[in-house]
Each structure stands twice: as structure tokens, then as C-alpha cells.
Design a protein around this motif. Structure first.
Motif, PDB file in Angstrom:
ATOM      1  N   VAL A 123       2.856   6.359  34.180  1.00  0.00           N
ATOM      2  CA  VAL A 123       3.190   5.904  32.827  1.00  0.00           C
ATOM      3  C   VAL A 123       4.699   5.728  32.680  1.00  0.00           C
ATOM      4  CG1 VAL A 123       3.302   6.651  30.408  1.00  0.00           C
ATOM      5  CG2 VAL A 123       1.140   6.792  31.652  1.00  0.00           C
TER       6      VAL A 123
ATOM      7  N   THR B 233      -1.492  -2.156  27.288  1.00  0.00           N
ATOM      8  CA  THR B 233      -1.356  -1.802  25.876  1.00  0.00           C
ATOM      9  C   THR B 233      -0.618  -2.887  25.080  1.00  0.00           C
ATOM     10  OG1 THR B 233       0.732  -0.577  26.198  1.00  0.00           O
ATOM     11  CG2 THR B 233      -1.326   0.670  26.439  1.00  0.00           C
ATOM     12  N   HIS B 234       0.061  -3.791  25.795  1.00  0.00           N
ATOM     13  CA  HIS B 234       0.775  -4.870  25.105  1.00  0.00           C
ATOM     14  C   HIS B 234      -0.171  -5.953  24.601  1.00  0.00           C
ATOM     15  CE1 HIS B 234       4.917  -3.673  25.850  1.00  0.00           C
ATOM     16  NE2 HIS B 234       4.589  -3.354  27.076  1.00  0.00           N
TER      17      HIS B 234
ATOM     18  N   GLU C 232      12.509   3.671  19.525  1.00  0.00           N
ATOM     19  CA  GLU C 232      11.304   2.983  19.059  1.00  0.00           C
ATOM     20  C   GLU C 232      11.142   3.165  17.561  1.00  0.00           C
ATOM     21  OE1 GLU C 232       7.789   4.138  21.131  1.00  0.00           O
ATOM     22  OE2 GLU C 232       8.078   2.668  22.716  1.00  0.00           O
TER      23      GLU C 232
ATOM     24  N   MET D  80      -0.205   0.874  31.107  1.00  0.00           N
ATOM     25  CA  MET D  80       0.822   0.635  30.092  1.00  0.00           C
ATOM     26  C   MET D  80       1.033  -0.856  29.778  1.00  0.00           C
ATOM     27  SD  MET D  80       1.264   3.595  29.159  1.00  0.00           S
ATOM     28  CE  MET D  80       2.544   3.417  27.929  1.00  0.00           C
TER      29      MET D  80
ATOM     30  N   ASN E 252      11.042   7.699  22.230  1.00  0.00           N
ATOM     31  CA  ASN E 252      10.476   7.446  20.906  1.00  0.00           C
ATOM     32  C   ASN E 252      11.549   7.243  19.832  1.00  0.00           C
ATOM     33  OD1 ASN E 252       7.852   7.552  21.778  1.00  0.00           O
ATOM     34  ND2 ASN E 252       7.511   9.675  21.174  1.00  0.00           N
TER      35      ASN E 252
ATOM     36  N   GLU F 266       1.294   8.565  26.619  1.00  0.00           N
ATOM     37  CA  GLU F 266       2.505   9.384  26.710  1.00  0.00           C
ATOM     38  C   GLU F 266       2.233  10.799  26.197  1.00  0.00           C
ATOM     39  OE1 GLU F 266       5.517   7.230  24.657  1.00  0.00           O
ATOM     40  OE2 GLU F 266       5.846   5.823  26.302  1.00  0.00           O
TER      41      GLU F 266
ATOM     42  N   ILE G 125       3.005   0.343  19.587  1.00  0.00           N
ATOM     43  CA  ILE G 125       3.615   1.621  19.950  1.00  0.00           C
ATOM     44  C   ILE G 125       2.575   2.735  19.960  1.00  0.00           C
ATOM     45  CG2 ILE G 125       5.232   3.393  19.121  1.00  0.00           C
ATOM     46  CD1 ILE G 125       7.087   1.104  18.266  1.00  0.00           C
TER      47      ILE G 125
ATOM     48  N   ASP H 198       8.781  -2.226  30.035  1.00  0.00           N
ATOM     49  CA  ASP H 198       9.066  -2.120  28.611  1.00  0.00           C
ATOM     50  C   ASP H 198      10.565  -1.940  28.369  1.00  0.00           C
ATOM     51  OD1 ASP H 198       9.115  -1.660  25.913  1.00  0.00           O
ATOM     52  OD2 ASP H 198       7.680  -0.031  25.913  1.00  0.00           O
TER      53      ASP H 198
ATOM     54  N   HIS I 177       0.863   2.706  23.153  1.00  0.00           N
ATOM     55  CA  HIS I 177       1.775   3.258  24.164  1.00  0.00           C
ATOM     56  C   HIS I 177       1.818   4.782  24.086  1.00  0.00           C
ATOM     57  CE1 HIS I 177       3.598  -0.195  25.991  1.00  0.00           C
ATOM     58  NE2 HIS I 177       4.664   0.470  26.385  1.00  0.00           N
ATOM     59  N   ASN I 178       1.845   5.298  22.869  1.00  0.00           N
ATOM     60  CA  ASN I 178       2.100   6.724  22.687  1.00  0.00           C
ATOM     61  C   ASN I 178       0.923   7.613  23.066  1.00  0.00           C
ATOM     62  OD1 ASN I 178       4.672   6.231  21.828  1.00  0.00           O
ATOM     63  ND2 ASN I 178       4.298   6.638  19.671  1.00  0.00           N
TER      64      ASN I 178
ATOM     65  N   VAL J 208       6.570   2.256  31.957  1.00  0.00           N
ATOM     66  CA  VAL J 208       7.333   2.091  30.717  1.00  0.00           C
ATOM     67  C   VAL J 208       8.768   1.671  31.030  1.00  0.00           C
ATOM     68  CG1 VAL J 208       8.360   3.360  28.785  1.00  0.00           C
ATOM     69  CG2 VAL J 208       5.940   3.621  29.284  1.00  0.00           C
TER      70      VAL J 208
END
Length: 257
Positions: free
Chosen positions: A48, A254-255, A130, A251, A127, A159, A152, A56, A155-156, A52
Motif C-alpha cells: 500500500v 481505488t481511483h 489530504e 491502491m 492524511n 491504510e 480518499i 498518488d 484510499h484510507n 501510494v
């Protein structure tokens, strides 16, 4: 004090940050005696963070710095700030010393707590900007803010897993796992609140690009120095490798949202 647009943006960032706790719910399905599950959790967390950083944070840093300067200089500066992040993480590493090479389960679990702690720090740092981005987007355009907050949130969740699982396996305490996951997530609404109260005049492509570049370096260091080696200490190398690739693959997906 809080106008409607600012309040909506702060609420969005709060819920996006607290979505890390959804990842922490996985501890209720975990057997803390399973070393294979520890391996998978650490490998997944490492994947992850690698993903990221490269899909990202670093691209965002390059884009923002290119907007402020030009494309070539933006690329160079994003790499420079990444290296600054790596060096910063290495310096922090000296203040959180490594445990001796583990001989038994106790030492392994002591090292695991350290891994969970530095993961909390890294994801909290991630974060924070973000939260700034979510606030600024939600403040200017509610629809855009909702879209960013949803992305987000996706994403979280993984995480949150990467923070909660090492802490849980190290301590056996669900409460501590939730506490550290909460600390990593609350950085997002704190970033949003600071953006509203203090930082709005100073937020631009340059400052955000610098922050994203530095944090990408911090995450890379933690993944390579902490999470990936720790995932292999239990002897399940194939499982660790599969988990690393799973984290890397998840990851970018997730976009889609």
C-alpha cells in the motif's frame, strides 16, 4: 465563525479521515496467534505504501510543481523533495531505535509495535495534506469535494488496515489498534481545520507539491526499511510477496471512484 461552505468542507474531511477506522475493523476477524496473517498484513501494508508513493503522492507532487514552474523542473524538484523525505525518515529512524534481531515471539511482537507506530506516523503525515486538499476542494465546489472525499475514503480503508494490524498483533489490544488508527486518521480533519484557520493564504501548487514529494519519500523509506523486511521475518516469503503485490495493485483501483 464557520460559514456554510467551510463547515461542509470540514465535515467532508472529517468523514474521509475517519474512514481509516473502517480498515481497523479487520482486527475483529483476525487471529492474533497467526504468524501467516501477520506476514500478509505487513506485506499488504508495505505494498500500500509503495503504491501510494508512486501512483498518488509523487505524481501529484510532479504535477503541482510543474504547474508552478515548468514540466522539467517540476520532475526534478519532485525527486529532490522525495529524497528529502527519505533523509528525514532516516533521521527520525534514529530516534525510534530498532529492536535486536528477534529470537522468539516476544521480540517479534516488540518489533511489530515499532512498525505499527511508524506506520501511524507516515499515514498521519499523508492524511494531513489530504485534509487540506479536501477542504480546499469542498470549500470551492461541494460536488468536487464530495468526489475527492469518496476517493480518499477508499484510499484510507486499506491504510487503516496497515496501521491497525501491526499494533493489534504486537499488543493483542483492539483498543490500542483503534487508538493508533484514529490518530492517523484524525490528521486529515486537523489539516482541513488548519487550512481554514491559518494556511489558506499560503496554500499553492509549490507548497502542496513540496509536501506531497516529502511524504512520498517518507512512505518509501518506511515501506522498504520497516514493513517489507518485517513481513518476511516469520518465514512465509511467498505469502509476503503475494500480499505486497496485492497492496500495490489495490491502491490504483481505488481511483476508479
Amino acid at each position: 465563525m464557520f460559514e456554510d461552505a467551510a463547515l461542509r468542507a470540514l465535515i467532508l474531511s472529517f468523514f474521509a479521515g475517519m474512514s481509516t477506522l473502517l480498515g481497523a475493523l479487520t482486527i475483529f476477524f483476525a487471529n492474533k496467534k497467526s504468524e501467516k496473517l501477520v506476514t500478509v498484513s505487513l506485506g499488504f501494508a508495505g505494498g500500500v505504501m509503495l503504491s501510494v508513493s508512486f501512483t498518488d503522492l509523487l505524481p501529484n507532487a510532479t504535477q503541482l510543481l510543474s504547474e508552478y514552474y515548468n514540466e522539467k523542473l517540476g520532475i526534478v524538484l519532485s525527486v529532490v523533495f522525495l529524497l528529502i523525505g527519505v533523509l528525514f525518515a532516516a533521521m527520525l529512524d534514529r530516534f525510534v531505535p530498532h529492536e535486536p534481531e528477534p529470537d522468539g515471539d516476544g521480540k517479534k511482537h516488540e518489533n511489530l509495535f515499532r512498525v505499527g507506530f511508524v506506520s501511524t506516523l507516515a499515514i498521519g503525515l499523508h492524511n494531513f495534506p489530504e485534509g487540506i486538499a479536501t477542504f480546499m476542494a469542498g470549500y470551492e465546489d461541494l460536488t468536487l469535494g464530495v468526489s475527492i472525499a469518496l476517493a480518499i475514503t477508499m484510499h484510507n480503508i486499506p491504510e487503516g488496515i496497515s496501521v491497525a494490524m501491526p499494533i493489534y498483533f504486537a499488543t493483542g489490544s483492539k483498543l490500542k489498534a483503534f487508538k493508533y488508527t484514529f490518530l492517523s486518521g484524525i490528521a486529515e480533519p486537523i489539516g482541513a481545520l488548519l487550512a481554514f484557520l491559518v494556511l489558506k493564504p499560503f496554500i499553492n501548487s509549490l507548497t502542496l507539491g513540496m509536501i506531497f514529494g516529502i511524504i512520498s519519500g517518507i512512505m518509501l523509506y518506511i515501506a522498504i526499511e520497516e514493513l517489507l523486511p518485517s513481513s518476511k521475518q516469520y518465514g512465509y516469503s511467498k505469502e509476503a510477496l503475494m500480499a505486497i503485490f496485492s497492496g500495490i495493485i489495490l491502491m490504483p483501483l481505488t481511483h476508479i471512484i
